[in-house]
Write an enzyme that holds these catalytic residues in place. Structure first.
Site, PDB file in Angstrom:
ATOM      1  N   GLY A   9      -2.930 -49.384  -5.859  1.00 32.20           N
ATOM      2  CA  GLY A   9      -1.835 -48.527  -5.409  1.00 32.20           C
ATOM      3  C   GLY A   9      -1.962 -48.287  -3.920  1.00 32.20           C
ATOM      4  O   GLY A   9      -2.479 -49.134  -3.189  1.00 32.20           O
ATOM      5  N   CYS A  10      -1.519 -47.136  -3.458  1.00 31.71           N
ATOM      6  CA  CYS A  10      -1.586 -46.813  -2.030  1.00 31.71           C
ATOM      7  C   CYS A  10      -3.015 -46.969  -1.523  1.00 31.71           C
ATOM      8  O   CYS A  10      -3.950 -46.397  -2.074  1.00 31.71           O
ATOM      9  CB  CYS A  10      -1.086 -45.388  -1.802  1.00 31.71           C
TER      10      CYS A  10
END
EC number: 1.8.4.11
Length: 157
Positions: A9-10
């Site tokens: 993810g981020c």
């Protein structure tokens, strides 16, 4: 020293989480396994480059093994969700384990297989050799150290 690139993810949260682990000696955020050479953040966010936001990790395997490192990685992602972690959606937020050393593949496959026992849905985390990694812009490096309290989908407490 060993190296691996993890997409969860981020990349801000993945880097911050990993940088706190004993035995990890270096982290960098960047863009992995896409088709465009040296993409910008904006290009990656457009979803057209094929890159995943990822964290390059250099670690001392005499302090932390790849198996232990992967166990920590599994604990901060939902490996059954495609192209989404937390509130972030898009192909750049997919999960992946991108290896630089072919000898690591057996450990990775075993770890993924072990983790699958914790889920009913299949794990969709990619396992591939690292094809490319482009370091992200400087303002993304150590972002949560520079911006305490900044957005993060990972619980860092």
């Amino acid at each position: 020293m060993k190296e691996i690139v993890l997409a969860g993810g981020c990349f801000w949260g993945v880097e911050e989480y990993m940088s706190r682990i004993k035995g990890i000696v270096e982290t960098k955020v960047g863009y992995a396994n896409g088709i465009k050479e040296n993409p910008s953040y904006e290009e990656v966010c457009s979803g057209t480059t094929g890159h995943a936001e990822a964290c390059y990790i250099k670690y001392d395997e005499s302090i932390i093994s790849l198996e232990e490192l992967l166990n920590k990685f599994w604990s901060i992602i939902d490996p059954t969700v495609l192209n989404k972690q937390g509130n972030d959606r898009g192909t750049q937020y997919r999960t992946g384990i991108f290896y630089l050393d072919q000898k690591d593949l057996n450990v990775i496959i075993k770890s993924k297989s072990q983790e699958q026992k914790n889920y009913r849905k299949p794990i969709v985390t990619e396992v591939e050799p690292l094809k490319c990694f482009y370091e992200a812009e400087e303002y993304h490096q150590k972002y949560l150290k520079k911006n305490p309290g900044g957005y993060c989908h990972i619980h860092l407490d």
